[in-house]
Scaffold this motif. Structure first.
Motif, PDB file in Angstrom:
ATOM      1  N   ASP A  82       0.881  -1.170   0.000  1.00 34.92           N
ATOM      2  CA  ASP A  82       0.000   0.000   0.000  1.00 34.92           C
ATOM      3  C   ASP A  82       0.918   1.219   0.000  1.00 34.92           C
ATOM      4  N   PRO A  83       0.935   2.001  -1.080  1.00 33.47           N
ATOM      5  CA  PRO A  83       1.845   3.144  -1.168  1.00 33.47           C
ATOM      6  C   PRO A  83       1.649   4.182  -0.051  1.00 33.47           C
ATOM      7  N   SER A  84       0.483   4.151   0.598  1.00 31.65           N
ATOM      8  CA  SER A  84       0.256   5.118   1.678  1.00 31.65           C
ATOM      9  C   SER A  84       0.779   4.611   3.023  1.00 31.65           C
ATOM     10  N   HIS A  85       1.271   3.387   3.075  1.00 27.02           N
ATOM     11  CA  HIS A  85       1.828   2.834   4.318  1.00 27.02           C
ATOM     12  C   HIS A  85       2.999   3.707   4.762  1.00 27.02           C
ATOM     13  N   ARG A  86       2.982   4.140   5.996  1.00 24.58           N
ATOM     14  CA  ARG A  86       3.979   5.113   6.452  1.00 24.58           C
ATOM     15  C   ARG A  86       5.411   4.581   6.426  1.00 24.58           C
ATOM     16  N   GLN A  87       5.597   3.271   6.541  1.00 22.22           N
ATOM     17  CA  GLN A  87       6.950   2.711   6.504  1.00 22.22           C
ATOM     18  C   GLN A  87       7.336   2.224   5.103  1.00 22.22           C
ATOM     19  N   LYS A  88       6.466   2.436   4.132  1.00 21.71           N
ATOM     20  CA  LYS A  88       6.727   1.979   2.746  1.00 21.71           C
ATOM     21  C   LYS A  88       7.116   0.504   2.749  1.00 21.71           C
ATOM     22  N   GLU A  89       6.289  -0.288   3.456  1.00 25.06           N
ATOM     23  CA  GLU A  89       6.572  -1.699   3.655  1.00 25.06           C
ATOM     24  C   GLU A  89       5.704  -2.584   2.759  1.00 25.06           C
ATOM     25  N   ALA A  90       6.344  -3.535   2.116  1.00 27.50           N
ATOM     26  CA  ALA A  90       5.648  -4.580   1.368  1.00 27.50           C
ATOM     27  C   ALA A  90       5.645  -5.830   2.233  1.00 27.50           C
ATOM     28  N   PHE A  91       4.607  -6.643   2.063  1.00 26.83           N
ATOM     29  CA  PHE A  91       4.527  -7.893   2.808  1.00 26.83           C
ATOM     30  C   PHE A  91       4.365  -9.035   1.821  1.00 26.83           C
ATOM     31  N   GLY A 107      14.426 -19.501  -5.645  1.00 26.74           N
ATOM     32  CA  GLY A 107      13.848 -18.681  -4.579  1.00 26.74           C
ATOM     33  C   GLY A 107      14.750 -17.507  -4.244  1.00 26.74           C
ATOM     34  N   LYS A 108      16.029 -17.776  -4.118  1.00 31.24           N
ATOM     35  CA  LYS A 108      17.006 -16.718  -3.839  1.00 31.24           C
ATOM     36  C   LYS A 108      17.009 -15.685  -4.961  1.00 31.24           C
ATOM     37  N   ALA A 109      17.035 -16.153  -6.201  1.00 30.79           N
ATOM     38  CA  ALA A 109      17.050 -15.233  -7.343  1.00 30.79           C
ATOM     39  C   ALA A 109      15.776 -14.395  -7.389  1.00 30.79           C
ATOM     40  N   ALA A 110      14.630 -15.011  -7.074  1.00 33.02           N
ATOM     41  CA  ALA A 110      13.357 -14.277  -7.094  1.00 33.02           C
ATOM     42  C   ALA A 110      13.330 -13.198  -6.018  1.00 33.02           C
ATOM     43  N   LEU A 111      13.822 -13.520  -4.832  1.00 33.77           N
ATOM     44  CA  LEU A 111      13.836 -12.527  -3.758  1.00 33.77           C
ATOM     45  C   LEU A 111      14.807 -11.386  -4.059  1.00 33.77           C
ATOM     46  N   GLN A 112      15.917 -11.687  -4.697  1.00 33.47           N
ATOM     47  CA  GLN A 112      16.844 -10.629  -5.095  1.00 33.47           C
ATOM     48  C   GLN A 112      16.220  -9.754  -6.175  1.00 33.47           C
ATOM     49  N   GLU A 113      15.497 -10.355  -7.102  1.00 33.60           N
ATOM     50  CA  GLU A 113      14.785  -9.588  -8.126  1.00 33.60           C
ATOM     51  C   GLU A 113      13.707  -8.720  -7.476  1.00 33.60           C
ATOM     52  N   LEU A 114      13.042  -9.259  -6.470  1.00 33.53           N
ATOM     53  CA  LEU A 114      12.031  -8.482  -5.747  1.00 33.53           C
ATOM     54  C   LEU A 114      12.667  -7.272  -5.062  1.00 33.53           C
ATOM     55  N   ASP A 115      13.854  -7.431  -4.509  1.00 34.05           N
ATOM     56  CA  ASP A 115      14.537  -6.283  -3.891  1.00 34.05           C
ATOM     57  C   ASP A 115      14.687  -5.145  -4.895  1.00 34.05           C
ATOM     58  N   ASP A 116      15.160  -5.469  -6.091  1.00 35.88           N
ATOM     59  CA  ASP A 116      15.347  -4.447  -7.128  1.00 35.88           C
ATOM     60  C   ASP A 116      14.010  -3.854  -7.548  1.00 35.88           C
ATOM     61  N   HIS A 117      13.028  -4.708  -7.736  1.00 33.45           N
ATOM     62  CA  HIS A 117      11.684  -4.282  -8.117  1.00 33.45           C
ATOM     63  C   HIS A 117      11.101  -3.356  -7.038  1.00 33.45           C
ATOM     64  N   ALA A 118      11.275  -3.742  -5.775  1.00 33.13           N
ATOM     65  CA  ALA A 118      10.735  -2.968  -4.658  1.00 33.13           C
ATOM     66  C   ALA A 118      11.368  -1.578  -4.590  1.00 33.13           C
ATOM     67  N   LEU A 119      12.668  -1.527  -4.673  1.00 35.95           N
ATOM     68  CA  LEU A 119      13.354  -0.230  -4.631  1.00 35.95           C
ATOM     69  C   LEU A 119      12.891   0.682  -5.762  1.00 35.95           C
ATOM     70  N   ALA A 120      12.695   0.125  -6.928  1.00 31.16           N
ATOM     71  CA  ALA A 120      12.249   0.909  -8.083  1.00 31.16           C
ATOM     72  C   ALA A 120      10.812   1.402  -7.927  1.00 31.16           C
ATOM     73  N   ASN A 121      10.049   0.792  -6.993  1.00 29.03           N
ATOM     74  CA  ASN A 121       8.653   1.161  -6.800  1.00 29.03           C
ATOM     75  C   ASN A 121       8.383   1.823  -5.452  1.00 29.03           C
ATOM     76  N   GLY A 122       9.426   2.372  -4.833  1.00 28.76           N
ATOM     77  CA  GLY A 122       9.248   3.145  -3.609  1.00 28.76           C
ATOM     78  C   GLY A 122       9.088   2.333  -2.342  1.00 28.76           C
ATOM     79  N   ILE A 123       9.352   1.048  -2.408  1.00 30.77           N
ATOM     80  CA  ILE A 123       9.257   0.193  -1.222  1.00 30.77           C
ATOM     81  C   ILE A 123      10.586   0.255  -0.477  1.00 30.77           C
ATOM     82  N   GLU A 124      10.502   0.466   0.832  1.00 30.04           N
ATOM     83  CA  GLU A 124      11.714   0.604   1.638  1.00 30.04           C
ATOM     84  C   GLU A 124      11.948  -0.572   2.585  1.00 30.04           C
ATOM     85  N   LYS A 125      10.934  -1.412   2.770  1.00 28.00           N
ATOM     86  CA  LYS A 125      11.036  -2.527   3.714  1.00 28.00           C
ATOM     87  C   LYS A 125      10.187  -3.677   3.177  1.00 28.00           C
TER      88      LYS A 125
END
Length: 160
Positions: A82-91, A107-125
């Motif tokens: 939720d982009p309005s989440h104050r901690q910019k957290e994805a679950f 699994g490791k590769a997918a989670l690393q790809e998610l890290d990059d995807h998350a950072l590019a979309n404003g997710i901080e945690k």
């Protein structure tokens, strides 16, 4: 090996939910949270609650984990943000690598790809839940710098 996250199609979603609901029910039984009799119905209701509009459910992101080399799907990933989440957290609700491909670092590769995807979309945690009996997943998450933040412990009194 390199993977990418491609939005699930309706067909992907149908395959994913049919398998994942059963796996989730089994995990809840193994964890001692639900009985075997109630687990399938409860798991289905939980998915319906979290994904009331299926793939179009608000703030829910469902992906096919796909090998870049040959475009073959190796698993599924579902997270909420939720982009309005104050901690910019994805679950992360689910990361699922197909049985025959487990242990090959997808699994490791997918989670690393998610890290990059998350950072590019404003997710901080990024947070997730893991069942305590799933040592393989816990080891993977720890290798990728996930830390336990809240632990619930139980004791069975009647082991008979």
């Amino acid at each position: 090996m390199t993977v990418t996250l491609i939005p699930m199609t309706q067909d992907d979603f149908a395959h994913y939910t049919s398998k994942s609901i059963l796996v989730y029910a089994d995990e809840k039984v193994e964890a001692g949270t639900w009985t075997k009799e109630e687990a399938p119905e409860k798991a289905e209701k939980e998915f319906e609650r979290l994904l009331p509009e299926g793939l179009d459910s608000e703030n829910q992101f469902l992906y096919a984990i796909t090998k870049i080399e040959d475009k073959k799907k190796v698993g599924w990933l579902w997270y909420r943000f939720d982009p309005s989440h104050r901690q910019k957290e994805a679950f992360i609700f689910d990361i699922f690598i197909f049985d025959e491909l487990q242990g090959q670092d997808y699994g490791k590769a997918a989670l690393q790809e998610l890290d990059d995807h998350a950072l590019a979309n404003g997710i901080e945690k990024i947070s997730l839940h893991v069942f305590a009996h799933n040592r393989r997943a816990i080891n993977l998450y720890e290798k990728l710098d996930y830390e336990a933040k809240d632990i619930i412990m139980s004791k069975l009194l009647n082991k008979g």
